[in-house]
Design a protein around this motif. Structure first.
Motif, PDB file in Angstrom:
ATOM      1  N   LEU A 263      -7.607 -83.417 -31.280  1.00 12.00           N
ATOM      2  CA  LEU A 263      -6.371 -82.708 -31.611  1.00 12.00           C
ATOM      3  C   LEU A 263      -6.367 -82.349 -33.099  1.00 12.00           C
ATOM      4  N   VAL A 264      -6.801 -83.280 -33.929  1.00 18.81           N
ATOM      5  CA  VAL A 264      -6.903 -83.021 -35.366  1.00 18.81           C
ATOM      6  C   VAL A 264      -7.934 -81.916 -35.622  1.00 18.81           C
ATOM      7  N   SER A 265      -9.082 -82.009 -34.965  1.00 19.57           N
ATOM      8  CA  SER A 265     -10.126 -80.994 -35.145  1.00 19.57           C
ATOM      9  C   SER A 265      -9.641 -79.613 -34.731  1.00 19.57           C
ATOM     10  N   TYR A 266      -9.011 -79.511 -33.571  1.00 20.25           N
ATOM     11  CA  TYR A 266      -8.558 -78.206 -33.097  1.00 20.25           C
ATOM     12  C   TYR A 266      -7.373 -77.682 -33.897  1.00 20.25           C
ATOM     13  N   ASN A 267      -6.569 -78.557 -34.401  1.00 19.56           N
ATOM     14  CA  ASN A 267      -5.483 -78.134 -35.293  1.00 19.56           C
ATOM     15  C   ASN A 267      -6.082 -77.474 -36.541  1.00 19.56           C
ATOM     16  N   THR A 268      -7.121 -78.081 -37.085  1.00 18.41           N
ATOM     17  CA  THR A 268      -7.809 -77.531 -38.253  1.00 18.41           C
ATOM     18  C   THR A 268      -8.526 -76.230 -37.897  1.00 18.41           C
ATOM     19  N   ILE A 269      -9.160 -76.195 -36.738  1.00 15.24           N
ATOM     20  CA  ILE A 269      -9.861 -74.988 -36.298  1.00 15.24           C
ATOM     21  C   ILE A 269      -8.900 -73.814 -36.221  1.00 15.24           C
ATOM     22  N   VAL A 270      -7.773 -74.010 -35.534  1.00 12.75           N
ATOM     23  CA  VAL A 270      -6.833 -72.907 -35.292  1.00 12.75           C
ATOM     24  C   VAL A 270      -6.026 -72.552 -36.535  1.00 12.75           C
ATOM     25  N   LYS A 271      -5.476 -73.557 -37.177  1.00 11.52           N
ATOM     26  CA  LYS A 271      -4.519 -73.287 -38.250  1.00 11.52           C
ATOM     27  C   LYS A 271      -5.153 -73.068 -39.622  1.00 11.52           C
ATOM     28  N   VAL A 272      -6.434 -73.409 -39.747  1.00 16.87           N
ATOM     29  CA  VAL A 272      -7.086 -73.223 -41.047  1.00 16.87           C
ATOM     30  C   VAL A 272      -8.300 -72.293 -40.917  1.00 16.87           C
ATOM     31  N   HIS A 273      -9.339 -72.785 -40.262  1.00 16.54           N
ATOM     32  CA  HIS A 273     -10.618 -72.073 -40.295  1.00 16.54           C
ATOM     33  C   HIS A 273     -10.586 -70.700 -39.619  1.00 16.54           C
ATOM     34  N   LEU A 274     -10.059 -70.622 -38.417  1.00 20.75           N
ATOM     35  CA  LEU A 274     -10.044 -69.318 -37.739  1.00 20.75           C
ATOM     36  C   LEU A 274      -9.028 -68.373 -38.368  1.00 20.75           C
TER      37      LEU A 274
ATOM     38  N   ASP B 159     -10.166 -59.133 -42.288  1.00 22.87           N
ATOM     39  CA  ASP B 159      -9.224 -58.069 -42.639  1.00 22.87           C
ATOM     40  C   ASP B 159      -9.468 -57.500 -44.035  1.00 22.87           C
ATOM     41  N   VAL B 160      -9.978 -58.333 -44.941  1.00 29.34           N
ATOM     42  CA  VAL B 160     -10.217 -57.857 -46.311  1.00 29.34           C
ATOM     43  C   VAL B 160     -11.696 -57.561 -46.580  1.00 29.34           C
ATOM     44  N   GLY B 161     -12.523 -57.708 -45.556  1.00 27.17           N
ATOM     45  CA  GLY B 161     -13.932 -57.376 -45.710  1.00 27.17           C
ATOM     46  C   GLY B 161     -14.781 -58.425 -46.408  1.00 27.17           C
ATOM     47  N   ASP B 162     -14.323 -59.675 -46.431  1.00 27.49           N
ATOM     48  CA  ASP B 162     -15.096 -60.755 -47.036  1.00 27.49           C
ATOM     49  C   ASP B 162     -15.936 -61.412 -45.940  1.00 27.49           C
ATOM     50  N   TYR B 163     -17.055 -60.781 -45.625  1.00 27.54           N
ATOM     51  CA  TYR B 163     -17.847 -61.195 -44.471  1.00 27.54           C
ATOM     52  C   TYR B 163     -18.612 -62.493 -44.696  1.00 27.54           C
ATOM     53  N   ARG B 164     -18.888 -62.822 -45.937  1.00 28.21           N
ATOM     54  CA  ARG B 164     -19.511 -64.125 -46.230  1.00 28.21           C
ATOM     55  C   ARG B 164     -18.527 -65.256 -45.915  1.00 28.21           C
ATOM     56  N   ALA B 165     -17.268 -65.057 -46.260  1.00 27.01           N
ATOM     57  CA  ALA B 165     -16.242 -66.067 -45.938  1.00 27.01           C
ATOM     58  C   ALA B 165     -16.073 -66.186 -44.427  1.00 27.01           C
ATOM     59  N   VAL B 166     -16.181 -65.071 -43.721  1.00 24.00           N
ATOM     60  CA  VAL B 166     -16.113 -65.097 -42.261  1.00 24.00           C
ATOM     61  C   VAL B 166     -17.220 -66.002 -41.724  1.00 24.00           C
ATOM     62  N   GLN B 167     -18.425 -65.809 -42.214  1.00 26.29           N
ATOM     63  CA  GLN B 167     -19.554 -66.620 -41.773  1.00 26.29           C
ATOM     64  C   GLN B 167     -19.323 -68.105 -42.071  1.00 26.29           C
ATOM     65  N   GLN B 168     -18.833 -68.390 -43.279  1.00 27.85           N
ATOM     66  CA  GLN B 168     -18.597 -69.777 -43.671  1.00 27.85           C
ATOM     67  C   GLN B 168     -17.546 -70.439 -42.785  1.00 27.85           C
ATOM     68  N   LYS B 169     -16.449 -69.741 -42.534  1.00 25.78           N
ATOM     69  CA  LYS B 169     -15.363 -70.311 -41.730  1.00 25.78           C
ATOM     70  C   LYS B 169     -15.778 -70.473 -40.269  1.00 25.78           C
ATOM     71  N   ALA B 170     -16.540 -69.529 -39.751  1.00 23.42           N
ATOM     72  CA  ALA B 170     -17.032 -69.662 -38.372  1.00 23.42           C
ATOM     73  C   ALA B 170     -18.002 -70.842 -38.273  1.00 23.42           C
ATOM     74  N   TYR B 171     -18.824 -71.028 -39.289  1.00 30.26           N
ATOM     75  CA  TYR B 171     -19.759 -72.152 -39.297  1.00 30.26           C
ATOM     76  C   TYR B 171     -19.006 -73.485 -39.339  1.00 30.26           C
ATOM     77  N   VAL B 172     -17.982 -73.570 -40.167  1.00 33.71           N
ATOM     78  CA  VAL B 172     -17.193 -74.804 -40.252  1.00 33.71           C
ATOM     79  C   VAL B 172     -16.477 -75.064 -38.915  1.00 33.71           C
ATOM     80  N   THR B 173     -16.081 -74.003 -38.231  1.00 35.03           N
ATOM     81  CA  THR B 173     -15.470 -74.161 -36.911  1.00 35.03           C
ATOM     82  C   THR B 173     -16.471 -74.766 -35.931  1.00 35.03           C
ATOM     83  N   ILE B 174     -17.723 -74.336 -36.006  1.00 39.36           N
ATOM     84  CA  ILE B 174     -18.771 -74.917 -35.165  1.00 39.36           C
ATOM     85  C   ILE B 174     -18.890 -76.412 -35.432  1.00 39.36           C
ATOM     86  N   ILE B 175     -18.865 -76.778 -36.687  1.00 42.09           N
ATOM     87  CA  ILE B 175     -18.979 -78.193 -37.064  1.00 42.09           C
ATOM     88  C   ILE B 175     -17.784 -78.995 -36.545  1.00 42.09           C
TER      89      ILE B 175
END
Length: 189
Positions: free
Chosen positions: A106-117, A125-141
């Motif tokens: 529950l803690v992990s998914y709360n962080t996934i939804v409310k922070v990383h994704l 939306d702002v074209g920061d594709y490196r940040a997109v990659q980083q946040k998607a990777y952290v979601t995997i973790i």
């Protein structure tokens, strides 16, 4: 039994919700070659094609950024459904180890939804594709962290959902990589 069918329920619910929209055939055909090209280069070809093809009608302009954004939206929808259902399953089990694992997830998914994704979608939306990659990777973790909580238990009610989130994030990362120009400087040092 209820816990074991949770992942199937989530995937079925997402498939049904996507099925209510009948995309125009011409729209699908015009975007098929780009979709095929993107998915061929992703780590999960069949999941990529199935997911994006069934959802392509949501986009009036299907381009690489649109496909990346759409993939993140689908991950977010799935993770949000999971976040809503974890407390229900927590309340239905008497096993203290399973309760603890669900509480940690529950803690992990709360962080996934409310922070990383959320941050990944904002970065798209702002074209920061490196940040997109980083946040998607952290979601995997985070999803893998949830998975490890069930290692010594007889049941793993979130295994399929965690794998789905991880695989879609890997697809989003592969698409976002195409948007990062090779000569761009890193956004952080």
């Amino acid at each position: 039994m209820i816990l074991a069918s949770f992942s199937t329920f989530i995937l079925l619910q997402l498939s049904i919700s996507l099925g209510f929209f009948v995309p125009p055939i011409q729209s699908i055909l015009s975007h098929t070659s780009l979709l095929e090209q993107i998915c061929r280069q992703s780590p999960h070809y069949h999941l990529c094609v199935m997911t994006l093809r069934s959802s392509i009608h949501h986009r009036s302009k299907a381009d690489i950024a649109g496909f990346a954004h759409l993939t993140l939206e689908i991950v977010n929808a799935n993770a949000s459904i999971t976040l809503e259902h974890i407390p229900k399953f927590h309340g239905q089990t008497e096993d203290p180890k399973l309760k603890m694992a669900l509480k940690d997830c529950l803690v992990s998914y709360n962080t996934i939804v409310k922070v990383h994704l959320r941050e990944a979608l904002n970065a798209m939306d702002v074209g920061d594709y490196r940040a997109v990659q980083q946040k998607a990777y952290v979601t995997i973790i985070e999803a893998e962290s949830c998975n490890t909580k069930f290692r010594n238990l007889a049941t793993s009610p979130l295994r399929d959902t965690n794998r789905y989130v991880q695989n879609l994030c890997a697809i989003a990362i592969s698409i976002a990589k195409k948007l990062v120009l090779p000569y761009q400087l890193p956004t952080s040092i």
